[in-house]
Design an enzyme around this catalytic site. Sequence first.
Site, PDB file in Angstrom:
ATOM      1  CD  GLN A  90       4.223 -18.084  -2.258  1.00 37.95           C
ATOM      2  OE1 GLN A  90       5.170 -17.721  -1.779  1.00 37.95           O
ATOM      3  NE2 GLN A  90       4.270 -18.923  -3.179  1.00 37.95           N
TER       4      GLN A  90
ATOM      5  CG  ASP B 144       3.096  -8.841  -0.286  1.00 39.39           C
ATOM      6  OD1 ASP B 144       1.910  -9.312  -0.677  1.00 39.39           O
ATOM      7  OD2 ASP B 144       3.043  -7.523   0.430  1.00 39.39           O
TER       8      ASP B 144
ATOM      9  CD  GLN C 112       4.081 -10.505   5.027  1.00 43.16           C
ATOM     10  OE1 GLN C 112       2.926 -10.250   5.392  1.00 43.16           O
ATOM     11  NE2 GLN C 112       4.981 -10.972   5.657  1.00 43.16           N
TER      12      GLN C 112
ATOM     13  CD1 TRP D  99       1.064  -8.260   8.593  1.00 45.08           C
ATOM     14  CD2 TRP D  99       0.279  -6.569   7.222  1.00 45.08           C
ATOM     15  NE1 TRP D  99      -0.194  -8.716   8.345  1.00 45.08           N
ATOM     16  CE2 TRP D  99      -0.795  -7.217   7.809  1.00 45.08           C
ATOM     17  CE3 TRP D  99       0.153  -5.460   6.783  1.00 45.08           C
ATOM     18  CZ2 TRP D  99      -1.880  -7.029   7.708  1.00 45.08           C
ATOM     19  CZ3 TRP D  99      -1.133  -4.971   6.559  1.00 45.08           C
ATOM     20  CH2 TRP D  99      -2.238  -5.692   6.803  1.00 45.08           C
TER      21      TRP D  99
ATOM     22  NE  ARG E  35       0.092  -1.887   3.329  1.00 46.33           N
ATOM     23  CZ  ARG E  35      -1.229  -0.982   3.608  1.00 46.33           C
ATOM     24  NH1 ARG E  35      -1.352  -0.630   4.653  1.00 46.33           N
ATOM     25  NH2 ARG E  35      -1.981  -0.806   2.584  1.00 46.33           N
ATOM     26  CG  ASP E  36       4.317  -2.805   2.645  1.00 50.88           C
ATOM     27  OD1 ASP E  36       4.363  -3.665   3.561  1.00 50.88           O
ATOM     28  OD2 ASP E  36       3.611  -2.488   1.681  1.00 50.88           O
TER      29      ASP E  36
ATOM     30  CD  GLU F 270      -0.124  -2.485  -0.618  1.00 53.08           C
ATOM     31  OE1 GLU F 270       0.019  -2.439   0.696  1.00 53.08           O
ATOM     32  OE2 GLU F 270      -0.788  -2.887  -1.191  1.00 53.08           O
TER      33      GLU F 270
END
Length: 651
Positions: free
Chosen positions: A57, A59, A75, A120, A184-185, A240
């Site tokens: 695992q 984030d 994640q 993600w 991302r994110d 990020e």
Amino acid sequence: MAGLRLAAYAVLLCLLLSPTAALRWLADRVPESNAAAAAGRDSYRTSYHFQPAENWQNDPNGPMYYKGVYHFFYQHNPYRATWGNGNLSWGHSVSVDLINWSALENAMDPDSSFDINGCWSGSATFLADGTPVFLYTGIDTNNNQVQNVAFPKNASDPLLREWVKPSYNPVIALPDDVVHDNFRDPSTAWLGRDGLWRVAVSAGLKDGTGSTLVYRSKDFRQWERNAEPLYSSDNSGMVECPDLFPVAGPGDQNGLDYTPSNGAEASYVLKQSVMVTLSDYYVLGRYDDAADTFSPVEADNDCRTWHRFDYGHVYASKSFYDAGKNRRVLWSWANESDPEPDYIARGWAGVQTVPRKIWLSDDGKQLLQWPIEEIETLRKTRVGLLGAEMNAGGMNEIIGVAGMQADVEVVFEIPSLEGAENVDPNQLLDPQRLCGEKGASVLGGVGPFGLLVLASGDLQEHTSVFFRVFKHEGKYKVLMCTDLRRSTTRADVYKPPYGGFVDIDIEKERSISLRTLVDHSVVESYGGGGRTVITARAYPEHVATANSRLFMFNNGTGAVKVSKLDAWDLAPAKVDHSVVESYGGGGRTVITARVYPEHAQTSNSRLFMFNNGTGAVKVSKLDAWELAPAKVNVPGDGLITHGSMRPGEAY
């Protein structure tokens, strides 16, 4: 069941899996050469920090409180204890108290063209009607990073067990000026006073700029990029996992949700995770919801100069507004620090920090962090102390509390600051390096004083958590350190010193508090009431065969008074209810399964024997036991005083 044959199985129903126990597939997942090491080292598995039963695992994603249930998504590589090639899923667990968790099936797996190479990180948002929605990054068939949405299949289900990804994904395509694998994110979305939704997305521009872009939408499907970024810097590199949220006034511990009524007058926090330092930084400032821009207060635009959420080994933090208790809660990922073959052999990797309540300090200069109050429900045996004094070189053992699984709160009083050491201005710029130069075994003036945790009986292994007071231009500076250099005798483990300064007027207060949570391989420490936090991962060898011990120490030249000490054993949290391990024929055949019964949320499970064959079967013997959670006990209570220690001795 007509075709089933009843074999003689010894069935272990792990309806409550103690997190201290190993869980691995008993097939080829553990290399034979590593099996012994894994068996000896699974004492590193935590007991009350969140981690799935097995595999990787990282984030935290989309935490939320929905219909009386806390949801935690993360994640997850469901096949292996490594990040692998990044083809990740969203793991999913639920809780009623943020401490005890039940695992559900993955919320999302990479199974569509827009996320086939990985689901993600992302966030959860509540729409106007209260329906939750995910915004998340997908790695598409061309390995581009794009932003997608997902909705619950049945929003009336409080467990949110099934999620649907619309075919119209992605909702935000890769921009032309952004590097294909640096987009991302998406953050939690928020609603502006103009009725449009906003979301922040991290982007590495092709000109080298690290940026956080803002997109607007009226329907959560069509998104338009704002002309100005929320954040941009030529110096910090790729940032990020952005997080933007409002905070109440100084000293107000209530949380705030994203609402248009917060207005431009509210204080906001912008947080960034910086890849080059693998650290999380935040700054207070003003958010302009007309221009969708953020202005830091008394800070420059290089986020590496901002406050740190944690000065230790955590990353990719994510907060959420807890409507159930009107607070803001922070999650963070703490990765492993030992070699990859070791955690592959153990069958798991990565833990989450204890959920922390966060709010603005009384002076309005920084956020304070503190373990959520629910962690106190795990407290068992207590050891207390008032008014003890530790002279120079003194060390006291705290006995009666399990050293592997403990919660320790202590207040140190400093009778005199006269011995505070002078510090060079350049040393103030790098507290981690200063902790390395001025470790716990280096004799000081005012300090070092603090705790030794995860300590072996001979002190050859220990993690030191301590304070040291310095003086610069007539003002006092308090340094907080967690030093891992003697945490283990193993040479193949990353074991640095960590450090940060505590923003406290020690000349006025003349005391400072320390709270340390110990959980097998995690040491989480809160200095000065949560002004400075350090999380570390430790892998002592002695835990395979012996209990760990706790000590207080003072290696300064002046005495330090312990005005208050409270230490508790902590019971294991119930982190999973879903494992069935069965051993047939004396262990000749083994089957491990994960199950997700709905009734377990509201009632107890039951056990039955059955025979669905045409002939009778005799049960010649049956033994069944209720299993208690695993725990570590240390006999006795109180303090043992060890005489003065010489400055060079092993602590």
